[in-house]
Design a protein around this motif. Structure first.
Motif, PDB file in Angstrom:
ATOM      1  N   MET A 289      -2.495  23.700 -56.191  1.00 44.29           N
ATOM      2  CA  MET A 289      -2.761  23.956 -57.615  1.00 44.29           C
ATOM      3  C   MET A 289      -3.690  22.866 -58.160  1.00 44.29           C
ATOM      4  N   GLY A 290      -4.446  22.257 -57.241  1.00 44.19           N
ATOM      5  CA  GLY A 290      -5.382  21.192 -57.650  1.00 44.19           C
ATOM      6  C   GLY A 290      -6.421  21.680 -58.657  1.00 44.19           C
ATOM      7  N   GLY A 291      -6.817  22.928 -58.545  1.00 43.47           N
ATOM      8  CA  GLY A 291      -7.791  23.482 -59.505  1.00 43.47           C
ATOM      9  C   GLY A 291      -7.172  23.579 -60.896  1.00 43.47           C
ATOM     10  N   ALA A 292      -5.925  24.058 -60.922  1.00 43.80           N
ATOM     11  CA  ALA A 292      -5.204  24.149 -62.201  1.00 43.80           C
ATOM     12  C   ALA A 292      -5.050  22.764 -62.819  1.00 43.80           C
ATOM     13  N   ALA A 293      -4.716  21.790 -61.972  1.00 43.08           N
ATOM     14  CA  ALA A 293      -4.536  20.420 -62.463  1.00 43.08           C
ATOM     15  C   ALA A 293      -5.835  19.873 -63.033  1.00 43.08           C
ATOM     16  N   ALA A 294      -6.955  20.155 -62.355  1.00 39.93           N
ATOM     17  CA  ALA A 294      -8.262  19.687 -62.844  1.00 39.93           C
ATOM     18  C   ALA A 294      -8.553  20.279 -64.221  1.00 39.93           C
ATOM     19  N   VAL A 295      -8.251  21.559 -64.371  1.00 38.14           N
ATOM     20  CA  VAL A 295      -8.508  22.225 -65.649  1.00 38.14           C
ATOM     21  C   VAL A 295      -7.609  21.638 -66.750  1.00 38.14           C
TER      22      VAL A 295
END
Ligand code: BES
Ligand code: ZN
Ligand code: ZN
Length: 500
Positions: A289-295
């Motif tokens: 969920m690294g993309g979600a965290a970045a967002v």
């Protein structure tokens, strides 16, 4: 953390330790010269002897033995003035920060003006300082019975400068916001999936929305079914954890137009599904969920800095599990866009979740799209673990993302994206698309699949499978989650210009 700004000279200020920048130059000038005088020229001797190093990122520490009010000086090597870059400045400060952390001080001073060059003024240095310091001292405390939390926490930093305090204060705030947003992203990625379920991720996002006044929408499974989000729902099919579609809207303009859509892959755990991962490949998939965290990290920065832009953040979230009800290879599913998808590999689940995320971002008015995802092992093979892979359908928009990433010090590299690539994701005998056209160039295939849901909107894809985590510690952080792309996305928004 408390930042104070102080006009007191470095030779006068009283601290346990003061950080001083030291360049490779023939002789001292400015405040270093004044300090050297207080030391009767011994500092010059220590440089000559190599006890104080000006080599980039080298740290040297000396006791002042009462010759200055400050008890210790911590010198940060900065190399040649003309060769200093903002990245190097950040990393050098990061190295100093780690040293200070080891010293277990609750406060220290910074001789800000010793870092200033022709290219970087006091405000630039202040920005680099608060950002790098926040990043470098980040730690994930974990869940040990005996807490890893240090007994002495750093509470305040005193910046000594002759420059305008207002400008320095504003720059400190900007850097600190970037650092903290990134650290929040790191913490989300470091959390295990039993603690960070999609429900918890949605709660976290809602709290962020509450704090910064974002309009928040969290869709539950029934609402997703009503909206026909068949792609995200298929990934969730084998799970006991309900999926969430998370939406945060930040309206920084009077009108809801020119909206930047940030879509982050929020797979809280990726087993691979029936196309199951080998056991060594499963460990670590809490970071999917690294993309979600970045967002979410970017949204925190945006909430702090309030740029005059419109942003919609969309996070499709679920875990990818196996059970009697799980989706299978050969299944055909229907995405929210109406496009049908032949599932050839249940481990290519991120692109399915993102497909509905992209469509839903458009539904909420996005006119530009960036998707961020730990999408493929292929990007690691292609670019290693220090470069984020990118794909785009729009030169101008990509240029803006690239500039933001350069400013953030987060390396991205564009991969080719051709008509042949589009053809491969469109090649299915029984559906509009297939989710896994084979291993050849599969980082491109992952992006190309997501691109099918951008329609004709300017779109950039960022594959952070390699950069979301680091196997070892580095100047700006410990091993583990890096918070990759949180700052790039925030800077993209902060600097964004509508294309003509
Ligand atoms: N979450 C993985 C990608 C990944 C791999 C992230 C390693 C971080 C580290 C993704 O869902 C995945 O499994 N991708 C497959 C795609 C393939 C089946 C087309 C891959 O890269 O092998
Ligand atoms: Zn997968
Ligand atoms: Zn995945």
């Amino acid at each position: 953390m408390n930042f104070t700004i102080n006009g007191t000279k470095v030779t006068e200020a009283k601290h346990e330790c003061t950080i001083v920048g030291v360049f490779n130059q023939p002789s001292f000038d400015g405040e270093l010269l004044e300090m050297d005088k207080a030391f009767q020229g011994y500092l010059t001797d220590l440089v000559k002897e190599g006890d104080i190093s000006s080599k980039p990122k080298k740290i040297s520490k000396i006791h002042t033995f009462g010759k200055l009010n400050t008890k210790r000086l911590l010198f940060v090597g900065l190399g040649k003035q003309k060769e200093l870059t903002f990245d190097l400045l950040r990393e050098a400060i990061g190295a100093a920060a780690k040293s200070i952390k080891d010293m277990k001080l609750s406060s220290f001073g910074v001789a800000l003006d010793t870092f200033v060059t022709e290219e970087f003024n006091a405000e630039d240095v202040a920005h680099a300082f608060s950002e790098a310091f926040t990043l470098a001292t980040y730690e994930f405390y974990g869940y040990k019975q005996k807490s890893n939390e240090p007994e002495v926490l750093l509470e305040s930093v005193d910046f000594l400068t002759a420059s305008d305090h207002k400008g320095v204060r504003a720059a400190l705030h900007v850097g600190y916001a970037h650092g903290r947003g990134t650290n929040s992203a790191r913490t989300l990625v470091n959390m295990p999936s039993n603690m960070l379920t999609s429900t918890k991720l949605a709660e976290y996002a809602a709290e962020l929305g509450e704090k910064y006044g974002f309009e928040t929408e969290i869709l539950d499974k029934e609402e997703m079914e009503r909206l026909g989000m068949g792609a995200l729902l298929a990934v969730n099919q084998g799970s006991v954890e309900p999926p969430k579609m998370i939406v945060l809207k930040y309206a920084g303009k009077d009108e809801w137009k020119d909206v930047i859509g940030l879509v982050g892959k929020g797979i809280t755990f990726d087993t691979g599904g029936y196309s199951i991962k080998p056991k060594d490949g499963i460990v670590g998939m809490k970071t999917d969920m690294g993309g979600a965290a970045a967002v979410l990290g970017a949204m925190e920065i945006i909430g702090e800095l309030k740029p005059e832009q419109n942003v919609v953040a969309v996070i499709p979230s679920t875990d990818n599990m196996i059970s009697g009800s799980a989706f299978k290879p050969d299944d055909v599913i229907t995405s929210m866009s109406g496009k049908t998808i032949e599932v050839l590999n249940t481990d290519a689940e991120g692109r399915l979740a993102l497909a509905d995320g992209m469509t839903y971002a458009k539904h909420h008015g996005a006119s530009y799209l960036v998707d961020v995802a730990t999408l493929t092992g292929g990007v690691i093979v292609a670019l290693g673990t220090d470069k984020t892979g990118a794909l785009t359908n729009d030169e101008g928009f990509f240029e803006q993302v690239l500039e933001a990433s350069n400013e953030a010090g987060e390396f991205i590299w564009r991969l080719p994206y051709t008509e042949k690539d589009k053809k491969r994701v469109r090649s299915s005998k029984i559906a509009d698309l297939n989710n896994s056209p084979g291993r050849e160039g599969h980082a491109i295939m992952g992006g190309a699949f997501v691109g099918e849901f951008a329609d004709n909107l300017p779109w950039v894809h960022l594959d952070i499978a390699g950069t979301a985590t680091s196997a070892s510690s580095y100047e700006l952080g410990p091993e583990g989650a890096t918070g990759s792309m949180a700052r790039t996305l925030a800077l993209l928004v902060e600097r964004f210009e509508v294309e003509n």
